[in-house]
Design a protein around this motif. Structure first.
Motif, PDB file in Angstrom:
ATOM      1  N   GLY A 258      -5.901   0.297   1.401  1.00 51.40           N
ATOM      2  CA  GLY A 258      -6.830   1.398   1.216  1.00 51.40           C
ATOM      3  C   GLY A 258      -8.212   0.983   0.755  1.00 51.40           C
ATOM      4  O   GLY A 258      -8.700  -0.111   1.040  1.00 51.40           O
TER       5      GLY A 258
ATOM      6  N   GLY B  18       0.062   4.471   0.108  1.00 51.94           N
ATOM      7  CA  GLY B  18      -0.611   5.692   0.530  1.00 51.94           C
ATOM      8  C   GLY B  18       0.010   6.256   1.790  1.00 51.94           C
ATOM      9  O   GLY B  18       1.136   5.917   2.173  1.00 51.94           O
TER      10      GLY B  18
ATOM     11  N   ARG C 198      -4.300  12.128   0.379  1.00 44.85           N
ATOM     12  CA  ARG C 198      -5.480  12.228  -0.475  1.00 44.85           C
ATOM     13  C   ARG C 198      -6.342  13.480  -0.262  1.00 44.85           C
ATOM     14  O   ARG C 198      -7.029  13.892  -1.204  1.00 44.85           O
TER      15      ARG C 198
ATOM     16  N   ALA D  45      -5.374   7.246   8.613  1.00 45.05           N
ATOM     17  CA  ALA D  45      -4.186   6.773   7.891  1.00 45.05           C
ATOM     18  C   ALA D  45      -2.918   7.330   8.538  1.00 45.05           C
ATOM     19  O   ALA D  45      -1.928   6.618   8.726  1.00 45.05           O
TER      20      ALA D  45
ATOM     21  N   GLU E 122     -12.462   5.923   7.109  1.00 50.27           N
ATOM     22  CA  GLU E 122     -11.870   6.244   5.803  1.00 50.27           C
ATOM     23  C   GLU E 122     -11.383   7.684   5.739  1.00 50.27           C
ATOM     24  O   GLU E 122     -11.670   8.382   4.771  1.00 50.27           O
TER      25      GLU E 122
ATOM     26  N   GLY F 167      -5.018   1.925   8.101  1.00 49.17           N
ATOM     27  CA  GLY F 167      -5.640   2.826   7.142  1.00 49.17           C
ATOM     28  C   GLY F 167      -7.062   2.435   6.808  1.00 49.17           C
ATOM     29  O   GLY F 167      -7.760   1.779   7.583  1.00 49.17           O
ATOM     30  N   ASP F 168      -7.497   2.817   5.609  1.00 45.33           N
ATOM     31  CA  ASP F 168      -8.895   2.649   5.209  1.00 45.33           C
ATOM     32  C   ASP F 168      -9.364   1.207   5.205  1.00 45.33           C
ATOM     33  O   ASP F 168     -10.557   0.939   5.337  1.00 45.33           O
TER      34      ASP F 168
ATOM     35  N   GLY G  92       0.835  -1.200   0.000  1.00 44.65           N
ATOM     36  CA  GLY G  92       0.000   0.000   0.000  1.00 44.65           C
ATOM     37  C   GLY G  92       0.865   1.242   0.000  1.00 44.65           C
ATOM     38  O   GLY G  92       1.571   1.497   0.974  1.00 44.65           O
TER      39      GLY G  92
END
Length: 420
Positions: free
Chosen positions: A112, A14, A46, A309, A304, A287-288, A12
């Motif tokens: 995510g 992110g 994000r 995160a 989310e 995270g998500d 991941g």
């Protein structure tokens, strides 16, 4: 010097994954750290994709978690643009899309979420968009600018946070905007009918049109391009572009295929305990995608938002190193729409609260709203009122009993409220 005898792999690319890698090094881990991301871009945050970067206020480089050179300097091995396609728990390995197999001693899943898709005719037309990745924002910036210049129409399916933030961005470019939402108000399942109307009024003042109580049933095209949308109550709305903003779903396919325990219920996600450990003792999730058995809230919860995160990645990294971890952060998110900035702390889904109390001037959009059950604060939303997140979260965390009249009085300091 990297010790090749221990390998921690993070799937991941992110914010959660990048912060986990950073924390592993900060905590003194000297083994190999391998970060796998299916996007070619380095890990990024994000929120700017629907806020500052989308509106043009922020530069593209501002979204990245670290400068590209940081990863080499921290001895983080990157596999970007390479999806992980198989998790072999028996042999403790991950297979990438190009066939490469990577061994792990401990693994973090930070895969995510992905946008939910409209299941209606016309979604294959040019001009139908989602917003989840940097490439989506790159494209959407140009689309919104062109719509503004040409007096074009954007239809947004969904009046959640992403839908409203994109609507605000589109209006800043001068585009015409219609939001179609099945609930009676925006953000209905988050802030309820008590405050949903406030967001409807805010956007209407800036020229956004709403169509509540309806869903898109088809997208009509002409020459391969979007021309209009139709709703289940028989209406038609002109459109040159459509944004599907109907929520996201956790990316659990890798975990499911590896027979890791998933969370039950509509939120889904990978089930983890308070230390973010999955049903496999050598695999963690953050995270998500992670559905955490939340120590403070006493229920399994998947969040989310950016703060989750930011905080769960480091918490998982510490747990991977054998440190005692109890991930009990109060859920938090923020949003910016036109001249309104807000922060939300806590968790108060429909049916969980028995009253909403406001302090400040709601008409001027300078207030704090509190969701209460039996005089206990479940959540708080501060709108254009700042530096109050700490005391709001403390009221939630302590479970203090509060007097609603004092809570509504701006003259009573938040820090003085509550009895255990």
């Amino acid at each position: 010097m990297v010790d090749a005898h221990r390998t921690f792999v993070i799937i991941g690319g992110g914010l959660a994954g990048a912060k986990a890698a950073e924390t592993l090094r900060a905590e003194g881990f000297t083994g190999r750290v391998i970060l796998i991301g299916d996007e070619r871009d380095h890990p990024y945050e994000r929120p700017p994709l629907s806020k500052g970067y989308l509106t043009g206020a922020d530069e593209r480089d501002s979204v990245f978690v670290h400068e590209p050179a940081w990863y080499a300097g921290a001895d983080i091995e990157l596999h970007l643009g390479q999806p992980a396609v198989q998790l072999d728990r028996a042999n403790k390995s991950v297979r990438l899309g190009d066939g490469t197999r990577i061994h792990y001693d401990t693994l973090l899943l930070a895969t995510g979420a992905e946008p939910r898709r409209l299941d209606i005719p016309g979604t294959g037309l040019a001009g139908v968009h989602h917003l989840r990745r940097l490439a989506h924002a790159d494209r959407l910036r140009g689309v919104l600018s062109a719509l503004g210049q040409e007096n074009g129409h954007l239809v947004v399916a969904g009046a959640g946070w992403i839908g409203l933030e994109v609507a605000a961005a589109a209006r800043s470019y001068g585009a015409e905007v219609t939001v179609v939402e099945p609930e009676p108000t925006p953000l209905h399942t988050v802030v309820g009918p008590e405050l949903g109307a406030l967001f409807a009024d805010l956007h209407r003042e800036h020229g956004v049109r709403f169509h509540f109580g309806a869903r898109l049933t088809s997208i009509e095209g002409e020459g391969g391009m979007v021309r209009a949308v139709h709703t289940d109550d028989g209406d038609e709305h002109p459109a040159h572009d459509v944004l599907a903003a109907i929520g996201a779903k956790p990316r659990t396919a890798l975990a499911e295929a590896a027979d890791l325990t998933l969370a039950e219920g509509p939120g889904g996600g990978i089930a983890v305990d308070a230390s973010l450990r999955t049903s496999d003792p050598d695999i963690f999730a953050a995270g998500d995608v992670a559905a955490v058995q939340h120590p403070l809230l006493g229920q399994r919860l998947r969040v989310e938002h950016w703060a989750n995160a930011l905080n769960s990645g480091p918490a998982a990294a510490k747990a991977m190193l054998g440190k005692e971890v109890s991930y009990d952060r109060v859920p938090y998110f923020f949003s910016d729409q036109y001249d309104v900035g807000l922060e939300y702390s806590g968790y108060a889904p429909p049916g969980s609260y028995d009253q909403v109390v406001c302090r400040g001037d709601v008409s001027k959009r300078e207030f704090i709203a509190f969701w209460l059950r039996d005089n206990h604060v479940l959540a708080g939303l501060n709108v254009n009122v700042w530096d109050v997140t700490g005391p709001i979260q403390e009221l939630i965390r302590t479970g203090a009993t509060v007097d609603p009249h004092s809570l509504a009085d701006p003259g009573v300091p938040l820090e003085s409220l509550g009895t255990a």
